[in-house]
Design an enzyme around this catalytic site. Sequence first.
Site, PDB file in Angstrom:
ATOM      1  N   GLY A 181       0.811  -1.325  -0.067  1.00 34.78           N
ATOM      2  CA  GLY A 181       0.043   0.030  -0.020  1.00 34.78           C
ATOM      3  C   GLY A 181       0.762   1.448  -0.050  1.00 34.78           C
ATOM      4  N   GLY A 182       0.032   2.556   0.059  1.00 31.87           N
ATOM      5  CA  GLY A 182       0.846   3.723  -0.192  1.00 31.87           C
ATOM      6  C   GLY A 182       1.381   4.075   1.134  1.00 31.87           C
ATOM      7  CD  GLN A 183      -0.957   1.473   3.989  1.00 34.14           C
ATOM      8  OE1 GLN A 183      -0.266   0.962   3.052  1.00 34.14           O
ATOM      9  NE2 GLN A 183      -1.793   0.815   4.874  1.00 34.14           N
ATOM     10  CE  LYS A 184       5.085  10.063   3.880  1.00 37.28           C
ATOM     11  NZ  LYS A 184       5.573  11.081   4.733  1.00 37.28           N
ATOM     12  CB  THR A 185       5.546   3.203   8.753  1.00 39.47           C
ATOM     13  OG1 THR A 185       4.115   2.871   8.602  1.00 39.47           O
ATOM     14  CG2 THR A 185       5.855   4.453   8.835  1.00 39.47           C
TER      15      THR A 185
END
Lengths: 184, 1258
Positions: free
Chosen positions: A68-72
């Site tokens: 996903g686009g989540q950074k972490t």
Amino acid sequence: MGLLSIIKKVKQKEKEMRLLMVGLDNAGKTTIVKRINGEDITTISPTLGFNIKTMQFNGYRLNIWDVGGQKTLRSYWRNYYEQTDALLWVVDSADTRRLEDCRQELHSLLKEEKLAGASLLIFANKQDIAGALGTLDIEKALDLQAMGSRHWRIVGCSAVTGAGLLDGFEWVVADIRSRIFLLD
Amino acid sequence: MDGAFECIRECTYVEEADELNSLIGQAVANQGEQCAAGFPRFWQILQKYQEQSQLLDPHLDAFVTPLAGLLRAQAAAAQPSLLCIHTISSYLWTVASVRGYKTIVKFFPNEAADLEPVVALLVQLAAQGTAPSGGVESKGEGVWEAQCVLMLWLSQLVLIPFDLATVDTSLSNLAATDRMPEVPPVVQQILVLCRSYLASPGSIREMAALLVGRLLTRPDMAPALRQFLAWAHTALHSDGPEAVFVIPGAAHALAAIFKLGQRQWILPIAPVVWPAAAQLVRSPAAASNVLARKLAIKLVQRVGLTFLAPCLASWRYQRGHVSLTDTLARPTASGSLAAPSVAPAANGSPRPSGALLQAAHAAGSADDDAGEEVEVADEVEEVVEMLLVALRDKDTVVRWSAAKGLGRVTGRLPKELGDQVAESVLDTFAGAGESDTAWHGGCLALAELAQRGLLLPARLVATTPIIAQALQYDVRRGPHSVGAHVRDAAAYVCWAFARAYSADVMAGSIASLAPALLTTACYDREVNCRRAASAAFQESLGRQGTFPHGIDIVTAADYFTLSTRTQAYLTVAPYVAHFPEYQAALAEHLLHTKLRHWEQALRELTAKALAALVPTNLAFFATTAVDCLIPLCLDSVLEVRHGAGLGLGEVMLALHRHGQALSPERQAAVAGVVPAIEKARLYRGKGGELMRSAVCRLMECTALLALPLTPQQHIKLHDSIDENLRHPSASIQKAAAAALHAFSRSYLTVTSADNLKRTVHKYVAGLHDANVAIRRGYASALGALPKLLLQPTLRTVLDSLAGATQVEEDAEDRDAESRVCAVNALAAVALEVFGGAEGQGVQPVVVERIAPSLLAALDDYSTDNRGDVGSWVREAAMGALQRLLVLLARHSHGQEPVSSGMQPSSHEGEAASSSDIPAHSVVSAADQRAQLQGLTAQVTIALVKQAVERIARLREAAGRHLKTLLEVQPGLEGIPARSALEAAVLLEDVGSFATLEALPRLALLVVQEDYREAVLEGLAASIGGLDASLTRSASAALVQVLTATSPDGGQSSLLAAVASCLLAIWAHHARSPRMANPLLRTLDLLYSQTPLATLQPGSSDIPERVLDLVKAEVRQCRDIPRLCAAVNVLNHLAALPDPVRSAALQALLTLLLNNFPKVRKYTAEQLYVRVLSLEGDPSIDDAQADSLLDLLTETAWDGPLEVIRAARASLYAPLGLTQAAVPVRQPKAIGGADVRVARADENASYQSLIDNVERGGQ
């Protein structure tokens, strides 16, 4: 022989490639995956988590990790169970405001030691939208010339129409093959 | 294998490609000669890529082609150089063994013309191998590599698409009318070679099998195949000494034939080979030979496959693969880019051809089966049966081979039979008595079947619980347990399932697999199992859709975080458990499985891990868990009750910390546990010690919670603590002291006479007990008591402890550990009584009653058969002094001048709570300050000395304490030459004190008068130490300070000061076994490497003092190294002007008559050097010098004393000496040692022995 060595062996024997699909949120990563998987792309909500899709291509088995686009989610690309063969970085070509964010994210991701050898394919997505930047502009905006020795390529595409996707995959598979499946 | 996987650094390309190329280039350019030197390097580089050999691929062409080309040239040459072939083959075989021969052989030349020369070469090599002389060129290196490489090449060459008869030149001479032989001679030759190599060990056998397989599966080789089968049949039944090699070889070759041959070609021979194969599997030869068994299984499998038609089972489950090219039709010129919206139905739906194969469930393909009409030979059933049995084999390689074979065979079976195989595999787990190997083999087979889609989804329901069980498989066997391989294989099954099945098929199984996987990931004992489970979980998450909180867990529990057990248990697991879905599984696993694990350390960790889980479900732990653990504390199995005891304590503590109270019934039950354990006599016998430490911890936790106790329980617990305090094991004593610490604070809350009697009085009385365990334990106990109990008899406590820190008078009584305990307790008592906010009167108590004994303890250099045990005392004393100084510093700031005596305690003022320390007169603030400064200086100087001494651990401790003292806020007053000390200490990392890097800076402190003696004494001890590197560093540091040119030119005065300081130390330690040798060596060093000799007799008294001290050391000395060191110093002194010169020479001449031949000889050698240096000296003429030298060299100084005495007499005159009329003692036998001296030097004799050994005997 434990699982960790089995994983390595299976990857070689089955001619598998591990592709990591990354990019800012709303860049169209999941749409690309669904598009190449032949699934319905009309309803797509932000990806929470990740999906592994397996596809055949030119005699290779591509394991595409749609993160996903989540950074972490470091643990996806910091995956020590398998080598990451290529990064597919998806850019929303129409979202000019976030190109600078996009550049920073990309460059910080590439600093990761585990991704040192991976090929980099940049999908300049959403080329079907009016006002989308061309690949040359995006190349400049993302400062791709600073890549040094890394194998990279930028390809314009549209997940909705499917245009450009095949070109991109053809390049990335050929590039990986030239590095790791040279003799098969 | 997993270890290698982890430790080899992953590379992304071959860094040394150029070097490898040039090594190969050299080898080729030299025609393989004189390049053996490059080979080790070549080999070494390639080993690095063992794990990632595919990185070599881009370079293989450049590596292999030139080498193979040279090999070919040699093969074709009339007189091939065997040396060259050997060398080249070594290179080639190294590449082949790293990258795999199949890949390498592709780069070999492949021409029909090469066939005969290669065979000829092999024949030549074989002949050479059998001939014992071996020829001049052969050194035996590279011979087998050459054979392997040539056989490998030949296996490629025999594939040439011509009739082999046509390339056989021996046949071309035949007249057309002659009958052609059935088998061409060249083939006969090859087969002869192969048969002999198949019976030899090593890689060559594998190559031979490959060659046979390739050669005999050619369509023109039927007669040869018949011949070979006949041979193989005999070989498989051979039972001579060669059987151990030839049986695997023959089986391997047959397996290769069946693997490589086309089915219609080998089907006829399958029934011929089958009986032999089946017989081999059951033969005793295979039973005792792993390799034979593995190859037999392989052969059975291959023959079995031949019986079955090569078709993919139509009934198999297919998840379906999407082909990118199908889904992405290349955009045409009409350009879909132009079309902004495309009807998703057109693009999204699968094509009629089925690009997206939906899972072809068994039900859907039933019709296909009906039409298949597969005839299954009877043998197949036996094949499957054998493979199933081999799944349980005791060797991993056999199980692996069987699992693979089962997968392959099942893939060709009709549905009903195939499903039966799956059922039989599941039965592998069924029997309660099944061994771990059966579980492992079963897991491998399940994974194999799943990957091939042969385990139908309908079977998943039955499979899942088995896998969940296999993930926890751990079976106790003797003192350890087995099962790690099963757990890893179970993770493999999960991983394979995740890849093989679609999400909807797996949905039912996931719910039970996920908690099991996470339990293994968090709590497995082995790192590879934790990582394997985590990898399987990640794969499942990615392919099977959503687990509850999957993303968070995958992020938290990854390859790294799970790498250490402690982190996995205490950090990762509690995080996973805070999701309610997994909490129960993790907690239950710890309670019921891990807390009774066979390994003590793991049980201890589990107890902590359990405590870490407590906040995730307080109610569960306060009820169910406690109820479960209480009865287990009395279990008959040691591991169970030990784990339960530990777990109960930690859980209660954690519950308490999180504000969750236990119900009164449970509190009472817990309070009753310890008395019950004692009553059940679980302290005794095997495991009693283990129980003791667990019970101590349980008592500590009970007390920390202040659980209500009945009077009996109170007494029982206290008795139990006292008993454990007296236990000889240090760890139990420590645990008991910790328990007492908590117990006394919770339950002994009044200063009653009874409490005092039961604690302080009792413990003080035990400080001088004959039993060292009691001394140690009770000293520690005093350190654990609260102020309340210590205060009334503080003086007695302190004085007794202070007394206990000193080396005991009676050697029989000495015990370093007791002193360590007393030192620690002394500091602990002071900190306990004065550590509070008021802390009045601390300084005089410390200065007068505590510090002197601690400073004295810093001089505890006692040794026993364990070595320098005094170092433990010194280490403890340093820590104690540092803590006390910090305490004093805190109290001295901003304090009014007070009566330094013990004030009656502010509260109550009862007699009982007042101290027995008499009140002092009021001390002025200035005096107090001076007192503290004096103590600070003493401690600092003592620490500096320890910081340059012999033992690394102590240097590091001293460095650490010095840093603390320098950094303490508010600053300590009274540190001498503070800035110099800061420069020496603060810049250094603590570790550098141990590694000697800090030594040069510390040596600089010699310049400071305050530290001079301490540094010199410490350095001297280091210089005279056993450790050569320490000696070197310490010597260099000291010499550097003394020879550095200082700006004020005070070098000579420094040198004089240092020398006189050193002599003062010496006077202090005269004839000390510990310091004498170091001091002599230090002086030797100073004379040889610093300008100490410039201090001449007239102007300085140093040389004379040195002389006196050396002579004193030598007198009646029986320590050879010390005598030799003394000789060195005397020799230096002999270079000084008279009167020192004559006196020194006199002393040396005396040593020439020493009782030890070694000393006499050494003295003579040194004298010789001295005389040599006298040449040109006016005091002695050349002729005299020559006669002296002759005399010194020609006399056998280690010979009989009578001869020596005469020789020595003639040395006096030339040296300008007169022989004093010393009463000549009768020489004694060395054995008849002077008993008196020997006793005084008890340690020294041992010391000298070590010294001698260490320095290789001077």
